[in-house]
Design an enzyme around this catalytic site. Structure first.
Site, PDB file in Angstrom:
ATOM      1  N   HIS A   1       0.872  -1.185   0.000  1.00  0.00           N
ATOM      2  CA  HIS A   1       0.000   0.000   0.000  1.00  0.00           C
ATOM      3  C   HIS A   1       0.902   1.227   0.000  1.00  0.00           C
ATOM      4  CE1 HIS A   1      -3.888   1.980   1.781  1.00  0.00           C
ATOM      5  NE2 HIS A   1      -3.299   2.752   0.872  1.00  0.00           N
TER       6      HIS A   1
ATOM      7  N   HIS B   1       1.575   4.728  -2.531  1.00  0.00           N
ATOM      8  CA  HIS B   1       1.272   5.544  -3.707  1.00  0.00           C
ATOM      9  C   HIS B   1       2.568   6.151  -4.236  1.00  0.00           C
ATOM     10  CE1 HIS B   1      -3.056   5.206  -3.002  1.00  0.00           C
ATOM     11  NE2 HIS B   1      -2.732   5.251  -1.721  1.00  0.00           N
TER      12      HIS B   1
ATOM     13  N   HIS C   1      -9.281   0.503  -2.304  1.00  0.00           N
ATOM     14  CA  HIS C   1      -9.408   1.191  -1.020  1.00  0.00           C
ATOM     15  C   HIS C   1     -10.838   1.023  -0.516  1.00  0.00           C
ATOM     16  CE1 HIS C   1      -5.643   3.108  -2.037  1.00  0.00           C
ATOM     17  NE2 HIS C   1      -5.661   3.862  -0.948  1.00  0.00           N
TER      18      HIS C   1
ATOM     19  N   GLU D   1     -11.767   3.074   5.023  1.00  0.00           N
ATOM     20  CA  GLU D   1     -10.936   4.154   5.573  1.00  0.00           C
ATOM     21  C   GLU D   1     -11.894   5.252   6.011  1.00  0.00           C
ATOM     22  OE1 GLU D   1      -7.166   7.060   4.320  1.00  0.00           O
ATOM     23  OE2 GLU D   1      -8.531   6.315   2.777  1.00  0.00           O
TER      24      GLU D   1
ATOM     25  N   ASP E   1       1.714   3.931   3.051  1.00  0.00           N
ATOM     26  CA  ASP E   1       0.733   4.729   2.318  1.00  0.00           C
ATOM     27  C   ASP E   1       1.406   5.843   1.513  1.00  0.00           C
ATOM     28  OD1 ASP E   1      -1.675   5.630   1.371  1.00  0.00           O
ATOM     29  OD2 ASP E   1      -2.563   6.089   3.311  1.00  0.00           O
ATOM     30  N   ASP E   2       1.768   6.947   2.164  1.00  0.00           N
ATOM     31  CA  ASP E   2       2.389   8.103   1.510  1.00  0.00           C
ATOM     32  C   ASP E   2       3.502   8.642   2.408  1.00  0.00           C
ATOM     33  OD1 ASP E   2       0.602   8.736  -0.937  1.00  0.00           O
ATOM     34  OD2 ASP E   2      -0.838   8.475   0.691  1.00  0.00           O
TER      35      ASP E   2
END
Length: 329
Positions: free
Chosen positions: A17, A19, A190, A193, A271-272
Site C-alpha cells: 500500500h 502511492h 481502497h 478508511e 501509504d504516503d
C-alpha cells in the site's frame, strides 16, 4: 508470544500500500520546487480534511514534469524499499495523472522499464498496482482495467480504486474490476478508511477484493471481521496514515492488534511517506513501539504481505523462508 525485539530491517517484507508520488523523498520535492519556482508545501502530522491531504499530494505529482523525473522517482522509491528490508513492492499509480508526459500506455511502459532496471540494481521485485479514481466516471476505470489486463503477467499485478470514499461507492466500478480479475490481476481497492463497513462489503461483493487497502473500519461490524478472517482477505493497513487523516483518534486505539487477534491477515504499510513522515521500516517500528506488536506478530504481518502479494512464487518462497529464519535468529 515472544518478547524478543529483533532488528526489523532484516525482516523480509513486501510493501503493498504505497502511492508512487506520495513516496517521493522530501529532499527531492524540495529540490524540484526550488528548480521549478514553486512553493514547498508544509506537511502536517494531521490533515483537517481529505481534500487538504489531496492538495498536497498533487503538488508532488505536478512536480514530475519530465520522463526523467518520473524515472528518478521510481529509482528512489525502490532504493528506499531496499533500505527498509522490502523484497517486493507494489507502487500504486493513476496513469491519467501523468498524461502531460505521454499516453497512459506510454507512461506504463516507462514505469515498467524503470521498475525492472531498479529491481536489477537493488534486488527488490517491483509489480505495479494500476489505480482508478472513484471520483471519475466508471467508464474511465474500465479503460484502465483493459490496459492493466493487457499487461497482466508482465508487470501489472494488482488493480485498485482510490480517492475519497465519501465521493464514490465501490459498486459502479464492478465491470472494471471484473476485467482485471479475469486477467488474473489482484483486486485491491481502497475501502474501510473514510467509508465504514458498507464500503468494505461493497469492495468484497462488487469488486471481488483479494486485498483491501486500509479496511480498518471493518471493526465496527464484528460479523464483517469474521468474514474477512474466514475468507482470509488481507488488509493493507497504514497506522500512521490512519491517525493523520483522523480515521482513528490515536495510535493507541488503532485496531490492528484486534484484527490480528481475530485472525484477519494484515500487512503493514506506509501509504504516503512524503506526507506522513514514515517509511515502511518506520511503520514496523511504530507497530512495535506504539501498538505493542511483538516479533511473532510482526513476522505474521510480513508473511501476510508476501503471501498476498503479486510476487512470483520463487520470490514468495525465499521471503517466507527468510521470515522463518528471522524468527529463529
Amino acid at each position: 508470544m515472544t518478547t524478543t525485539a529483533r532488528p526489523l530491517a532484516p525482516l523480509p517484507k513486501a510493501h503493498l500500500h504505497l502511492h508512487l508520488e506520495g513516496a517521493m523523498r522530501p529532499r527531492t520535492l524540495a529540490e524540484l520546487c526550488r528548480s521549478q519556482g514553486t512553493a514547498l508545501p508544509v506537511f502536517s502530522a494531521r490533515y483537517g480534511t481529505f481534500a487538504d491531504f489531496q492538495e498536497l499530494y498533487l503538488v508532488a505529482r505536478h512536480a514530475l514534469r519530465s520522463v526523467d523525473l518520473l524515472v528518478r522517482l521510481v529509482d528512489e522509491v525502490v532504493a528506499d524499499a531496499a533500505d527498509d528490508g522490502a523484497v517486493w513492492i507494489e507502487p500504486a499509480v493513476h496513469l491519467p495523472g501523468h498524461r502531460g508526459l505521454g499516453s497512459d500506455a506510454e507512461i506504463l511502459d516507462i514505469l515498467v522499464d524503470a521498475g525492472r532496471r531498479a529491481s536489477e540494481a537493488t534486488g527488490v521485485g517491483v509489480g505495479w498496482l494500476l489505480s482508478c479514481d472513484r471520483t471519475l466516471p466508471p467508464e474511465l476505470a474500465l479503460d484502465q482495467a483493459t490496459l492493466a489486463a493487457a499487461h497482466a503477467g508482465d508487470a501489472v499485478v494488482s488493480f485498485g480504486l482510490a480517492n475519497d470514499e465519501a465521493a464514490g461507492v465501490p459498486e459502479p466500478f464492478a465491470p472494471a474490476f471484473a476485467v482485471a480479475r479475469a486477467a488474473g490481476i489482484i483486486s485491491a481497492p481502497h475501502a474501510g478508511e473514510h467509508g465504514g463497513p458498507d464500503s468494505v462489503r461493497g469492495a468484497l461483493d462488487a469488486l471481488g477484493a483479494d486485498r483491501i487497502q486500509h479496511g480498518v473500519r471493518c471493526v465496527e461490524d464484528s460479523g464483517l471481521v469474521g468474514r474477512l478472517a474466514d475468507e482470509q482477505i488481507c488488509l493493507d493497513v497504514c497506522p500512521t496514515s490512519n491517525v493523520a487523516l483522523s480515521v482513528v483518534p490515536a495510535l493507541a486505539s488503532h485496531p490492528l492488534p484486534r484484527l490480528l487477534d481475530a485472525g484477519v491477515p494484515c500487512s503493514i504499510n506506509a501509504d504516503d511517506p512524503l506526507l506522513f513522515g514514515v517509511g515502511l521500516l518506520d511503520e514496523y517500528v511504530v507497530c512495535r513501539d506504539s501498538l505493542g506488536l511483538d516479533d511473532t506478530a510482526l513476522a505474521s504481518c510480513a508473511r501476510a504481505s508476501i503471501e498476498h502479494s503479486g510476487a512470483p512464487p520463487e520470490v514468495k518462497a525465499a521471503a517466507v523462508k527468510g521470515i522463518d529464519d528471522w524468527l529463529r535468529s
